[in-house]
Design a protein around this motif. Structure first.
Motif, PDB file in Angstrom:
ATOM      1  N   ILE A  39       0.868  -1.182   0.000  1.00 24.88           N
ATOM      2  CA  ILE A  39       0.000   0.000   0.000  1.00 24.88           C
ATOM      3  C   ILE A  39       0.901   1.228   0.000  1.00 24.88           C
ATOM      4  N   CYS A  40       0.683   2.108  -0.959  1.00 29.41           N
ATOM      5  CA  CYS A  40       1.519   3.305  -1.082  1.00 29.41           C
ATOM      6  C   CYS A  40       1.423   4.164   0.170  1.00 29.41           C
ATOM      7  N   GLU A  41       2.571   4.542   0.713  1.00 30.12           N
ATOM      8  CA  GLU A  41       2.616   5.338   1.936  1.00 30.12           C
ATOM      9  C   GLU A  41       2.168   6.780   1.713  1.00 30.12           C
ATOM     10  N   VAL A  42       2.084   7.192   0.446  1.00 31.69           N
ATOM     11  CA  VAL A  42       1.679   8.569   0.131  1.00 31.69           C
ATOM     12  C   VAL A  42       0.184   8.660  -0.141  1.00 31.69           C
ATOM     13  N   CYS A  43      -0.310   7.858  -1.083  1.00 27.81           N
ATOM     14  CA  CYS A  43      -1.701   8.007  -1.531  1.00 27.81           C
ATOM     15  C   CYS A  43      -2.602   6.821  -1.223  1.00 27.81           C
ATOM     16  N   SER A  44      -2.034   5.718  -0.697  1.00 26.51           N
ATOM     17  CA  SER A  44      -2.772   4.493  -0.357  1.00 26.51           C
ATOM     18  C   SER A  44      -3.222   3.690  -1.578  1.00 26.51           C
ATOM     19  N   ASN A  45      -2.605   3.942  -2.723  1.00 29.02           N
ATOM     20  CA  ASN A  45      -2.826   3.105  -3.887  1.00 29.02           C
ATOM     21  C   ASN A  45      -2.172   1.738  -3.626  1.00 29.02           C
ATOM     22  N   ILE A  46      -2.571   0.717  -4.381  1.00 27.61           N
ATOM     23  CA  ILE A  46      -1.951  -0.603  -4.278  1.00 27.61           C
ATOM     24  C   ILE A  46      -1.021  -0.783  -5.463  1.00 27.61           C
ATOM     25  N   ASP A  47       0.228  -1.148  -5.175  1.00 26.26           N
ATOM     26  CA  ASP A  47       1.213  -1.306  -6.247  1.00 26.26           C
ATOM     27  C   ASP A  47       2.320  -2.236  -5.752  1.00 26.26           C
ATOM     28  N   THR A  48       3.225  -2.563  -6.629  1.00 18.69           N
ATOM     29  CA  THR A  48       4.386  -3.361  -6.241  1.00 18.69           C
ATOM     30  C   THR A  48       5.560  -2.462  -5.882  1.00 18.69           C
ATOM     31  N   HIS A  49       5.338  -1.158  -5.898  1.00 20.50           N
ATOM     32  CA  HIS A  49       6.353  -0.172  -5.496  1.00 20.50           C
ATOM     33  C   HIS A  49       5.777   0.700  -4.392  1.00 20.50           C
ATOM     34  N   ASN A  50       6.653   1.238  -3.548  1.00 18.73           N
ATOM     35  CA  ASN A  50       6.231   2.144  -2.487  1.00 18.73           C
ATOM     36  C   ASN A  50       7.281   3.246  -2.338  1.00 18.73           C
ATOM     37  N   PRO A  51       6.961   4.498  -2.726  1.00 20.20           N
ATOM     38  CA  PRO A  51       5.690   4.998  -3.273  1.00 20.20           C
ATOM     39  C   PRO A  51       5.328   4.341  -4.613  1.00 20.20           C
ATOM     40  N   CYS A  52       4.038   4.450  -4.947  1.00 18.28           N
ATOM     41  CA  CYS A  52       3.518   3.800  -6.145  1.00 18.28           C
ATOM     42  C   CYS A  52       3.981   4.511  -7.412  1.00 18.28           C
ATOM     43  N   HIS A  53       3.693   3.899  -8.560  1.00 19.11           N
ATOM     44  CA  HIS A  53       4.109   4.462  -9.842  1.00 19.11           C
ATOM     45  C   HIS A  53       3.494   5.845 -10.086  1.00 19.11           C
ATOM     46  N   VAL A  54       2.271   6.047  -9.628  1.00 20.88           N
ATOM     47  CA  VAL A  54       1.615   7.344  -9.816  1.00 20.88           C
ATOM     48  C   VAL A  54       2.345   8.426  -9.035  1.00 20.88           C
ATOM     49  N   CYS A  55       2.639   8.154  -7.777  1.00 18.20           N
ATOM     50  CA  CYS A  55       3.310   9.153  -6.940  1.00 18.20           C
ATOM     51  C   CYS A  55       4.744   9.413  -7.382  1.00 18.20           C
ATOM     52  N   GLU A  56       5.371   8.423  -7.998  1.00 15.71           N
ATOM     53  CA  GLU A  56       6.761   8.578  -8.446  1.00 15.71           C
ATOM     54  C   GLU A  56       6.880   9.275  -9.796  1.00 15.71           C
ATOM     55  N   ASP A  57       5.761   9.405 -10.507  1.00 25.07           N
ATOM     56  CA  ASP A  57       5.778   9.977 -11.855  1.00 25.07           C
ATOM     57  C   ASP A  57       6.007  11.493 -11.786  1.00 25.07           C
ATOM     58  N   VAL A  58       7.182  11.940 -12.172  1.00 23.75           N
ATOM     59  CA  VAL A  58       7.538  13.359 -12.074  1.00 23.75           C
ATOM     60  C   VAL A  58       6.798  14.215 -13.099  1.00 23.75           C
ATOM     61  N   ARG A  59       6.166  13.577 -14.086  1.00 23.97           N
ATOM     62  CA  ARG A  59       5.433  14.324 -15.106  1.00 23.97           C
ATOM     63  C   ARG A  59       4.060  14.768 -14.625  1.00 23.97           C
ATOM     64  N   ARG A  60       3.629  14.273 -13.474  1.00 26.70           N
ATOM     65  CA  ARG A  60       2.290  14.601 -12.981  1.00 26.70           C
ATOM     66  C   ARG A  60       2.251  15.951 -12.269  1.00 26.70           C
ATOM     67  N   ASP A  61       1.071  16.569 -12.317  1.00 22.65           N
ATOM     68  CA  ASP A  61       0.847  17.860 -11.672  1.00 22.65           C
ATOM     69  C   ASP A  61       0.839  17.668 -10.160  1.00 22.65           C
ATOM     70  N   ARG A  62       1.776  18.285  -9.473  1.00 24.50           N
ATOM     71  CA  ARG A  62       1.897  18.131  -8.022  1.00 24.50           C
ATOM     72  C   ARG A  62       0.995  19.072  -7.255  1.00 24.50           C
ATOM     73  N   THR A  63       0.261  19.935  -7.960  1.00 24.79           N
ATOM     74  CA  THR A  63      -0.573  20.925  -7.262  1.00 24.79           C
ATOM     75  C   THR A  63      -2.028  20.485  -7.125  1.00 24.79           C
ATOM     76  N   THR A  64      -2.386  19.329  -7.689  1.00 33.03           N
ATOM     77  CA  THR A  64      -3.775  18.875  -7.671  1.00 33.03           C
ATOM     78  C   THR A  64      -3.869  17.449  -7.147  1.00 33.03           C
ATOM     79  N   ILE A  65      -4.804  17.237  -6.221  1.00 31.46           N
ATOM     80  CA  ILE A  65      -5.072  15.901  -5.689  1.00 31.46           C
ATOM     81  C   ILE A  65      -6.507  15.515  -6.002  1.00 31.46           C
ATOM     82  N   CYS A  66      -6.685  14.326  -6.522  1.00 29.03           N
ATOM     83  CA  CYS A  66      -8.022  13.785  -6.779  1.00 29.03           C
ATOM     84  C   CYS A  66      -8.304  12.729  -5.710  1.00 29.03           C
ATOM     85  N   VAL A  67      -9.308  12.980  -4.881  1.00 35.30           N
ATOM     86  CA  VAL A  67      -9.644  12.084  -3.773  1.00 35.30           C
ATOM     87  C   VAL A  67     -10.685  11.067  -4.239  1.00 35.30           C
TER      88      VAL A  67
END
Length: 202
Positions: free
Chosen positions: A58-86
């Protein structure tokens, strides 16, 4: 009644029958297909299951399920860091990300508030969401919860909790029917709902 297969195969059928959308009859058909395609499907599937079972977290940042921690979504530097979708559940995160409309961060609550089921704020990841917003980098929080009574109750609760921060709080709008669950909506509907999101009043 005589058995047409051994106990090991029966155990596999019973396990498959526990999966969503698979009853006993579908599980028997799926098992038979796996047995017929042992080398091309069954063995690779077994290896994949064992591999994921060993690595899933379970990702320690967003609680997504992945084989990485943080997950692939949180590690993606191309993503907008100013917006969170709950979202309510990991399946909702996967559904929204599949639409390829939203390129920000996510936060999985792990459910919704429900007095009937005894689920309160402490049972969800509300505190970690607040901490992420408190970090100061977030400019918008999108409440993409299911359009159910509990989902709407949770959205209003979160909107109130976020009032103290200088962030824009929005919610999904057109395209999501009342009582609808995100995981069952098509990609076009999800994309339209994200584009048409509006402010949330507490």
């Amino acid at each position: 009644m005589p058995k047409s297969h051994g106990s090991d195969i029966d155990a596999l059928i019973q396990l498959l029958a526990k999966l969503p959308g698979l009853g006993p009859r579908s599980a028997r058909r799926s098992t038979l297909q796996l047995l017929k395609k042992r080398d091309s499907v069954m063995v690779p599937l077994a290896h994949a299951l064992m591999n994921v079972a060993d690595k899933v977290q379970i990702c320690e940042v967003c609680s997504n399920i992945d084989t990485h921690n943080p997950c692939h979504v949180c590690e993606d530097v191309r993503r907008d860091r100013t917006t969170i979708c709950v979202v309510e559940d990991v399946s909702d995160l996967w559904a929204l990300d599949r639409s390829e409309t939203f390129r920000g961060q996510y936060h999985v609550l792990g459910g919704t508030l429900s007095a009937l089921d005894g689920i309160g704020p402490d049972d969800l990841t509300v505190d970690s969401l607040i901490e992420r917003v408190r970090g100061g980098e977030i400019e918008e929080v999108i409440l993409a919860l299911n359009a159910t009574v509990d989902g709407q109750t949770t959205s209003h609760y979160l909107a109130e909790k976020l009032e103290e921060f200088d962030v824009k709080v929005t919610a999904l709008a057109h395209g999501v029917p009342v009582g609808g669950e995100l995981d069952y909506l098509d990609d076009g509907t999800l994309a339209a709902a994200l584009r048409a999101r509006g402010s949330v009043s507490s």
